[in-house]
Design a protein around this motif. Sequence first.
Motif, mmCIF file in Angstrom:
data_model
loop_
_atom_site.group_PDB
_atom_site.id
_atom_site.type_symbol
_atom_site.label_atom_id
_atom_site.label_comp_id
_atom_site.label_asym_id
_atom_site.label_seq_id
_atom_site.Cartn_x
_atom_site.Cartn_y
_atom_site.Cartn_z
ATOM 1 N N SER A 175 1.013 -1.081 0.039
ATOM 2 C CA SER A 175 0.020 -0.041 0.108
ATOM 3 C C SER A 175 0.792 1.206 -0.124
ATOM 4 O O SER A 175 1.976 1.331 0.593
ATOM 5 N N SER A 176 0.494 2.349 -0.654
ATOM 6 C CA SER A 176 1.419 3.391 -0.826
ATOM 7 C C SER A 176 1.246 4.132 0.520
ATOM 8 O O SER A 176 0.421 4.154 1.203
ATOM 9 N N LYS A 177 2.292 5.069 0.543
ATOM 10 C CA LYS A 177 2.629 6.179 1.756
ATOM 11 C C LYS A 177 1.395 6.985 1.793
ATOM 12 O O LYS A 177 1.096 7.493 2.822
ATOM 13 N N GLN A 178 0.995 7.506 0.565
ATOM 14 C CA GLN A 178 -0.181 8.350 0.581
ATOM 15 C C GLN A 178 -1.293 7.859 1.207
ATOM 16 O O GLN A 178 -2.091 8.717 1.872
ATOM 17 N N LEU A 179 -1.487 6.540 1.034
ATOM 18 C CA LEU A 179 -2.920 6.015 1.629
ATOM 19 C C LEU A 179 -2.615 5.444 2.999
ATOM 20 O O LEU A 179 -3.419 5.759 3.866
ATOM 21 N N THR A 180 -1.401 4.954 3.316
ATOM 22 C CA THR A 180 -1.222 4.205 4.474
ATOM 23 C C THR A 180 -0.869 5.287 5.594
ATOM 24 O O THR A 180 -1.094 5.167 6.745
ATOM 25 N N SER A 181 -0.217 6.556 5.289
ATOM 26 C CA SER A 181 0.313 7.290 6.297
ATOM 27 C C SER A 181 -1.059 7.938 7.053
ATOM 28 O O SER A 181 -1.858 8.145 6.362
ATOM 29 N N PHE A 182 -0.846 8.356 8.333
ATOM 30 C CA PHE A 182 -1.991 8.971 8.826
ATOM 31 C C PHE A 182 -2.366 10.277 8.432
ATOM 32 O O PHE A 182 -1.353 10.853 8.028
ATOM 33 N N SER A 183 -3.570 10.956 8.717
ATOM 34 C CA SER A 183 -3.919 11.938 8.203
ATOM 35 C C SER A 183 -2.967 13.162 8.297
ATOM 36 O O SER A 183 -3.255 14.301 7.717
ATOM 37 N N PRO A 196 7.926 12.539 4.204
ATOM 38 C CA PRO A 196 8.645 13.297 3.158
ATOM 39 C C PRO A 196 8.048 13.422 1.665
ATOM 40 O O PRO A 196 7.815 12.173 1.283
ATOM 41 N N PHE A 197 7.909 14.505 0.990
ATOM 42 C CA PHE A 197 7.289 14.270 -0.280
ATOM 43 C C PHE A 197 7.847 13.606 -1.351
ATOM 44 O O PHE A 197 7.587 12.923 -2.294
ATOM 45 N N ASP A 198 9.466 13.569 -1.344
ATOM 46 C CA ASP A 198 10.353 12.972 -2.006
ATOM 47 C C ASP A 198 10.565 11.561 -1.910
ATOM 48 O O ASP A 198 11.591 10.953 -2.347
ATOM 49 N N HIS A 199 9.970 10.927 -0.736
ATOM 50 C CA HIS A 199 10.230 9.743 -0.276
ATOM 51 C C HIS A 199 9.543 8.920 -1.113
ATOM 52 O O HIS A 199 8.468 9.136 -1.766
ATOM 53 N N PRO A 200 10.038 7.749 -1.695
ATOM 54 C CA PRO A 200 9.338 6.613 -2.353
ATOM 55 C C PRO A 200 8.052 6.160 -2.042
ATOM 56 O O PRO A 200 7.687 6.397 -0.699
ATOM 57 N N ASP A 201 7.096 5.852 -2.974
ATOM 58 C CA ASP A 201 5.848 5.540 -2.738
ATOM 59 C C ASP A 201 5.487 4.330 -1.842
ATOM 60 O O ASP A 201 4.697 4.327 -1.060
ATOM 61 N N HIS A 202 6.519 3.579 -1.705
ATOM 62 C CA HIS A 202 6.132 2.417 -0.960
ATOM 63 C C HIS A 202 7.534 1.819 0.032
ATOM 64 O O HIS A 202 8.458 2.024 -0.620
ATOM 65 N N LEU A 203 7.237 1.984 1.127
ATOM 66 C CA LEU A 203 8.254 1.938 2.280
ATOM 67 C C LEU A 203 8.585 0.405 2.524
ATOM 68 O O LEU A 203 7.640 -0.440 2.225
ATOM 69 N N THR A 204 9.828 0.350 3.043
ATOM 70 C CA THR A 204 10.087 -1.041 3.622
ATOM 71 C C THR A 204 9.722 -1.257 4.932
ATOM 72 O O THR A 204 9.076 -0.128 5.502
ATOM 73 N N LEU A 205 9.413 -2.344 5.431
ATOM 74 C CA LEU A 205 8.775 -2.497 6.692
ATOM 75 C C LEU A 205 9.714 -1.770 7.764
ATOM 76 O O LEU A 205 9.099 -1.206 8.712
#
Length: 597
Positions: A56-64, A69-78
Motif C-alpha cells: 500500500s502506498s505511503k499516500q494512503l497508509t500514512s496517517f492523516s 517526506p514528499f520525495d520519499h518513495p511511494d512504497h516503504l520497507t517494513l
Amino acid sequence: MKVVVIGAGPSGLVACKSLLEAASEDFPFDPVVLEQEADIGGTFRFRSYQNATLVSSKQLTSFSDFRLPFDHPDHLTLEEYVEYLREYCKKFDITDRIRLETKVVNVSRDPAGGHIVSYVSKAPSGEWEVTPRTINASYVALCTGLHVIPAIPAVPGIEHVLNAENHVESGVTPAAFHSVEYKSRAQLVGRRVMILGTGETGMDLAYEAAKAGAKEAVLCSRSGQVDLFPHALNDFEIFGFKFNSKKSSVPIDSLITNLAETAYVHPWVASTHIRWFVSDFVIKRLMWFLTGTQAGCNQWVGELEPERLGRAYVFLNKSHKAMPYINRPYKSRPAILEYMSRYIDPPEDMPPHTDFTVDLAPFPTHFLPNGRAVFPSSKRKDAIRIQKRDVRPDLVIYATGYRQEFSFLDKDGGYPTPGDADVRNVVRTGDESIAFIGFVRPGVGAIPPISEMQTFFWISLLKGQVKTPLPPPHYHLLVKDTARIKYGVDHSAYMSTLAKDIGAAPGLWELWWECGTHVLVCYCFGAAFTTFYRLLGPYRSSLAPQICKTELWDTVTRRGLLGNFIMGLIPMVFYLAVNGLALGLELLLTLGGLVRL
C-alpha cells in the motif's frame, strides 16, 4: 476516563493519539497502550522478513496529519514504516503512554461499570510475572490485529516430508513452518520449496525462492489466485511507447476517484453495487488490451472462477513480482497484439537464470510415504501440468494466513468478537465501551487509515455525535456463507460511510467556500484518503488543506491528462448520471406516493 488500548501496532497508536486529542472536560479520555512485545509496530515489526515492502502506498497508509517526506518513495520497507510509527509517537507525545512487555491476561466486566483489565509484565529475568495487576477502565480498544496467531491447516502425510530418510540424496534437513517464521533468503537456498497459499505473502515467498536460488518452487492455491496487480500502475508499452518511469508511476490504491463513485452516491445505487460491477467490466477489458489477460495484470494462470473474479468479491493481490516465473509455461499471445500493447516485466524482477519456473498447483490432498505430493484432479491448467511432475519438497511453508483469538476476554462477561460488531464493524449494539479497531480488511487499500477512521467513529459514538439511524452497510465485499474471510470491505465505500456517519464528509459547496477550488478538485479526483475527512467537520485539521494541495494533488497529476480523462472524468460523468437517474426516479415515486423520502 481510563481507556486501555491493547496492542501497539499502527491501530493501537492511532487510537491512543486520537483519544488524547478528542479528550475534553465532558470526556476526559486517558488512554494507556499495553503491548506484550518489546517494541512497537506489531505485525510490521515482528512478522516481517527480508526485502518486504508495503504494497500500500505511503499516500494512503500514512496517517492523516503526519506525512512522510514528499520525495520519499511511494512504497516503504517494513523497517521504514516502523521508524515512521516511532516518529509518530514522538510527534504526538504518546511514547510515555505505551507499556511494552505488558501482556493482557484477562478482561472482565466491572460490577461498578466499565472493565477490569488484568495484565502481567516481563521481569528483568525475561520471565512473565506470576501475579497479575489490574486497571479499572471505562473503555477498552482491542487493536491486536488480524495477523497474529498463525493458521496452519492439517495436510495428511506432512510427517513424510519431515522424514530425513526421504531427503538423503539432497543432504538437507527437511522442515515445515508458517510464513511468520520466514526471515531471509538464506532459509530457501538450494531447497525444494512448496508454499501453501497464494496471498501477498505467498507470492512474496515464491519470488524470494526464485531469487534465493532454490532448486524448485511450487506455489499452491486452494481455488486459484486472487486478482494480481502491481502495486503501482507502470511498466506498460503501447505501440512502442514505453510507460515505465518510476517517477510517473501511479500507486494502484490511489486510482479510484471520489465524486459520485465513493462520495455522493444515491442509496439505491450503493445497494446494487453497480459501481463495482461496471468498474470490473471496464478493468477486465483494459487488462486484456494491455496484457492479454482479464484475470489480473499479466496473469496467465491461476485465475479465479468467473463468479468470484472482480472487485466486489476479492482482495486485490499487489505482490506481483513472481509473475515472470509463473507465466513461463502458459503465456501465449499473438505478436500483433503484443506489439499493440504489453506489460513489461521489470528487469529487477526477472529470473537470475533463464530456466527457473515457479510452478502453480492446487493444494496437495496428502503426501505419500516417500514424501511425494498428491494433488487433486482438476481442469485447471496448473493442475493438469503439475500431475505430470514428481513433487517432493524438503521445505513446506504455510502462507495460510492467521486466525483471531481473544482468550483474554472473560468467558462469563458476554464479550463480543469482531464478527459480532454489527455497528460499522467497530462495536456491538449496546456494548459500545469495547471497540475493535483494525479488524476489517480492504479489497484494495490499507488497514492503518481505516483504523484512524474507525477510531474517529468510535469517539463520536461515545460522545453521542453519530448520526442515527445508520444507513445500511453497503461496503462489505460479496462472499458466500462458506467463505473463510467475511470481514472484507471496499476501502473507499467503508471510509466514506464512516465519514458520513460522523459528519466529516464535506459538502461540495461548503468545501469550495472554505478551502477553495484546488482542494475541491483534489477531493473529487482523489481517492478516499483520511485527510479528506479532516478538511471540515468534527476532526478538522489545519494541516489538511496543504496536504491536499501538495502530496495528494500529486497523485492526481501523475495520471496525466489522458489518465484523468479515462480514470477520472469519464467515470464521474457516468456515475453522476446514474445517481441522477436514481434521484429523479425517487422523486417521481415520492410525488406519486409510492416512496417516502
